[in-house]
Design a protein around this motif. Structure first.
Motif, PDB file in Angstrom:
ATOM      1  N   TYR A  34     -29.936  27.833 -24.054  1.00  0.00           N
ATOM      2  CA  TYR A  34     -29.368  28.426 -25.268  1.00  0.00           C
ATOM      3  C   TYR A  34     -30.393  28.756 -26.347  1.00  0.00           C
ATOM      4  CZ  TYR A  34     -25.125  26.847 -23.037  1.00  0.00           C
ATOM      5  OH  TYR A  34     -24.125  26.634 -22.126  1.00  0.00           O
ATOM      6  N   PHE A  42     -24.090  33.725 -23.134  1.00  0.00           N
ATOM      7  CA  PHE A  42     -22.909  32.868 -23.042  1.00  0.00           C
ATOM      8  C   PHE A  42     -21.694  33.539 -23.701  1.00  0.00           C
ATOM      9  CE2 PHE A  42     -20.297  29.128 -24.414  1.00  0.00           C
ATOM     10  CZ  PHE A  42     -19.749  28.920 -23.162  1.00  0.00           C
ATOM     11  N   ILE A  45     -20.435  35.786 -21.157  1.00  0.00           N
ATOM     12  CA  ILE A  45     -19.704  35.033 -20.114  1.00  0.00           C
ATOM     13  C   ILE A  45     -18.266  34.788 -20.574  1.00  0.00           C
ATOM     14  CG2 ILE A  45     -19.486  32.724 -19.066  1.00  0.00           C
ATOM     15  CD1 ILE A  45     -22.529  32.699 -18.715  1.00  0.00           C
ATOM     16  N   TYR A  51     -14.203  34.182 -16.107  1.00  0.00           N
ATOM     17  CA  TYR A  51     -14.436  32.933 -16.839  1.00  0.00           C
ATOM     18  C   TYR A  51     -13.158  32.584 -17.618  1.00  0.00           C
ATOM     19  CZ  TYR A  51     -17.045  29.285 -19.232  1.00  0.00           C
ATOM     20  OH  TYR A  51     -17.485  28.055 -19.692  1.00  0.00           O
ATOM     21  N   LEU A  53     -11.880  29.873 -18.666  1.00  0.00           N
ATOM     22  CA  LEU A  53     -11.809  28.710 -19.579  1.00  0.00           C
ATOM     23  C   LEU A  53     -11.442  29.108 -21.018  1.00  0.00           C
ATOM     24  CD1 LEU A  53     -14.116  27.987 -17.311  1.00  0.00           C
ATOM     25  CD2 LEU A  53     -14.517  26.028 -18.779  1.00  0.00           C
ATOM     26  N   GLY A 161     -13.983  23.961 -25.549  1.00  0.00           N
ATOM     27  CA  GLY A 161     -14.859  24.669 -24.599  1.00  0.00           C
ATOM     28  C   GLY A 161     -15.240  23.875 -23.365  1.00  0.00           C
ATOM     29  N   SER A 162     -14.691  22.671 -23.180  1.00  0.00           N
ATOM     30  CA  SER A 162     -15.080  21.795 -22.060  1.00  0.00           C
ATOM     31  C   SER A 162     -16.592  21.601 -22.014  1.00  0.00           C
ATOM     32  CB  SER A 162     -14.576  22.346 -20.707  1.00  0.00           C
ATOM     33  OG  SER A 162     -14.539  21.314 -19.732  1.00  0.00           O
ATOM     34  N   ASN A 163     -17.202  21.528 -23.203  1.00  0.00           N
ATOM     35  CA  ASN A 163     -18.657  21.296 -23.243  1.00  0.00           C
ATOM     36  C   ASN A 163     -19.042  19.951 -22.654  1.00  0.00           C
ATOM     37  OD1 ASN A 163     -19.216  23.742 -24.417  1.00  0.00           O
ATOM     38  ND2 ASN A 163     -19.040  22.969 -26.498  1.00  0.00           N
ATOM     39  N   ASN A 166     -20.693  19.653 -19.128  1.00  0.00           N
ATOM     40  CA  ASN A 166     -22.110  19.847 -18.809  1.00  0.00           C
ATOM     41  C   ASN A 166     -22.859  18.507 -18.750  1.00  0.00           C
ATOM     42  OD1 ASN A 166     -21.813  22.788 -20.740  1.00  0.00           O
ATOM     43  ND2 ASN A 166     -22.037  22.769 -18.534  1.00  0.00           N
ATOM     44  N   TYR A 206     -18.169  31.043 -12.040  1.00  0.00           N
ATOM     45  CA  TYR A 206     -19.600  30.754 -12.234  1.00  0.00           C
ATOM     46  C   TYR A 206     -20.483  31.657 -11.370  1.00  0.00           C
ATOM     47  CZ  TYR A 206     -18.062  26.898 -15.037  1.00  0.00           C
ATOM     48  OH  TYR A 206     -17.481  26.161 -16.040  1.00  0.00           O
ATOM     49  N   THR A 213     -23.672  35.723 -15.288  1.00  0.00           N
ATOM     50  CA  THR A 213     -23.952  34.289 -15.129  1.00  0.00           C
ATOM     51  C   THR A 213     -25.328  34.077 -14.496  1.00  0.00           C
ATOM     52  OG1 THR A 213     -21.585  33.973 -14.844  1.00  0.00           O
ATOM     53  CG2 THR A 213     -22.975  32.098 -14.311  1.00  0.00           C
ATOM     54  N   PHE A 216     -27.768  34.487 -17.209  1.00  0.00           N
ATOM     55  CA  PHE A 216     -27.693  33.293 -18.071  1.00  0.00           C
ATOM     56  C   PHE A 216     -28.511  32.165 -17.436  1.00  0.00           C
ATOM     57  CE2 PHE A 216     -25.204  29.317 -18.846  1.00  0.00           C
ATOM     58  CZ  PHE A 216     -25.259  29.257 -20.230  1.00  0.00           C
ATOM     59  N   GLU A 282     -27.682  23.229 -13.816  1.00  0.00           N
ATOM     60  CA  GLU A 282     -26.525  22.897 -14.662  1.00  0.00           C
ATOM     61  C   GLU A 282     -25.420  22.242 -13.846  1.00  0.00           C
ATOM     62  OE1 GLU A 282     -24.057  26.214 -16.205  1.00  0.00           O
ATOM     63  OE2 GLU A 282     -24.246  25.328 -18.198  1.00  0.00           O
ATOM     64  N   SER A 284     -21.141  21.744 -14.195  1.00  0.00           N
ATOM     65  CA  SER A 284     -19.943  22.069 -14.977  1.00  0.00           C
ATOM     66  C   SER A 284     -18.813  21.282 -14.330  1.00  0.00           C
ATOM     67  CB  SER A 284     -19.660  23.573 -14.934  1.00  0.00           C
ATOM     68  OG  SER A 284     -20.727  24.292 -15.531  1.00  0.00           O
TER      69      SER A 284
HETATM   70  C1  AVI Z   1     -20.870  25.640 -22.235  1.00  0.00           C
HETATM   71  N1  AVI Z   1     -20.327  25.235 -20.939  1.00  0.00           N
HETATM   72  C2  AVI Z   1     -19.055  24.516 -21.080  1.00  0.00           C
HETATM   73  C3  AVI Z   1     -20.259  26.344 -19.949  1.00  0.00           C
HETATM   74  C4  AVI Z   1     -19.634  25.824 -18.632  1.00  0.00           C
HETATM   75  O1  AVI Z   1     -18.577  26.337 -18.266  1.00  0.00           O
HETATM   76  O2  AVI Z   1     -20.208  24.923 -18.029  1.00  0.00           O
HETATM   77  C5  AVI Z   1     -21.623  26.943 -19.660  1.00  0.00           C
HETATM   78  C6  AVI Z   1     -21.618  27.966 -18.552  1.00  0.00           C
HETATM   79  N2  AVI Z   1     -22.404  27.980 -17.523  1.00  0.00           N
HETATM   80  C7  AVI Z   1     -22.149  29.012 -16.743  1.00  0.00           C
HETATM   81  N3  AVI Z   1     -21.108  29.663 -17.242  1.00  0.00           N
HETATM   82  C8  AVI Z   1     -20.767  29.030 -18.420  1.00  0.00           C
END
Ligand code: AVI
Length: 321
Positions: A34, A42, A45, A51, A53, A161-163, A166, A206, A213, A216, A282, A284
């Motif tokens: 970031y 992001f 995304i 996506y 979410l 955001g379900s952060n 991560n 993803y 993505t 990203f 990462e 998720s």
């Molecule tokens: C910020 N976070 C919740 C996103 C996730 O869904 O894990 C980051 C992300 N990585 C890839 N797409 C979005």
């Protein structure tokens, strides 16, 4: 790879990159995606149809606004502290409702970026001038500590955001423990958790076909090139996503499609990649009620209510001590 160990680093970014790229298997920490470009990617995304979410959580806040507001608002008003406020698009649904109902509350958005906070403050001034806003620039826990005696009113700590996804479970528990430590008996935590679902839907979220993505994920390498004098050829790495439906863990990787050596000047490092060698970038995490209950219990919190969308893809839980 050079064998001597570097012991002094100019920043934690340098140190974490050094540690990750000299480990086996290699890894990089997702918080470093970031920078300005990563923030923009992001945002892109969040606009992708795959996506789900963002829309799910927006849907929850719209459908259940009055139910959520009724739980959060205390008899003497409350302070709403949002961790990682971003552009506030979802939060504004709740703020608007609270303002319309004349609920007595202060909104305290917390973010590391002063810019993000200023933009949010300005947009609220025009869109919701009646809301009392007090921006808080800083890290989450320093700010929570600072706000411990902000007022004698009920505190609602909110993270959308379900952060939390991560974080590995043990880190998520520590994170929740720190929040719990900042809460008194009447305070609440309102937090979004993406749920387990058809594994294909998660993989698609993803691994979008337009490659946003992937860009990203590759921003890790772009940032190392720019800030640490690296010479990663980003085209020689592919973005790869896996999802384990048993553990609920989605994992992102960058996979080297060729054997190659990359130099990173600031780290004094030559990093060798075998063909198909990976960098894990990462996680998720996806949740079910059982897992959320377990995390909460480990952190001395109790889930008291949850709200979900039409398809039960996503849930926002309210926790108390
Ligand atoms: C910020 N976070 C919740 C996103 C996730 O869904 O894990 C980051 C992300 N990585 C890839 N797409 C979005």
């Amino acid at each position: 790879m050079r064998t001597q160990h570097k012991t002094t680093f100019a920043s934690s970014f340098e140190e974490d990159c050094y540690n990750g790229l000299t480990s086996y298997p290699k890894y990089l920490l997702s918080k470093y995606i970031y920078d300005q470009k990563g923030d923009k990617l992001f945002q892109d995304i969040m606009d992708l149809p795959e996506y789900y979410l963002t829309n799910c959580e927006y849907d929850i806040l719209q459908r259940h606004t009055s139910g959520i507001a009724a739980h959060l608002a205390g008899p003497n008003g409350f302070d709403l502290i949002e961790l990682g406020a971003g552009d506030g698009k979802k939060t504004k649904v709740l703020l608007r409702h609270l303002a319309e109902k004349n609920v007595n509350f202060n909104y305290l958005p917390v973010d590391i970026s002063e810019n993000v906070l200023k933009e949010l403050e300005n947009s609220l001034k025009t869109e919701l001038p009646e809301v009392s806003v007090n921006i808080q620039q800083g890290t989450y826990f320093q700010t929570l500590e600072k706000l411990a005696n902000y007022s004698s009113r009920k505190k609602v700590i909110m993270m959308l955001g379900s952060n939390i996804g991560n974080l590995l479970h043990k880190d998520a528990i520590n994170f929740l423990k720190n929040i719990s430590a900042a809460m008194s008996e009447e305070d609440m935590l309102f937090m979004g958790f993406d749920q387990k679902k058809d594994p294909q839907i998660i993989l698609d979220a993803y691994n979008d076909p337009t490659g946003v993505t992937a860009a990203f994920n590759k921003n890790h390498l772009v940032r190392i090139n720019r800030e640490l004098g690296g010479n990663f050829d980003t085209d020689s790495f592919m973005h790869w996503e896996t999802y384990d439906p048993e553990s609920g863990t989605a994992r992102s990787f960058l996979v080297s499609m060729i054997e190659q050596t990359v130099n990173i000047d600031a780290l004094g490092l030559e990093v060798h990649f075998d063909k198909w060698e990976t960098i894990h970038t990462e996680i998720s995490q996806k949740y079910d009620d059982q897992t959320v209950n377990w995390l909460a219990k480990e952190a001395n919190l109790k889930p008291v209510e949850f709200f979900t969308d039409e398809r039960s893809y996503y849930k926002n839980y309210i926790f108390m001590k």
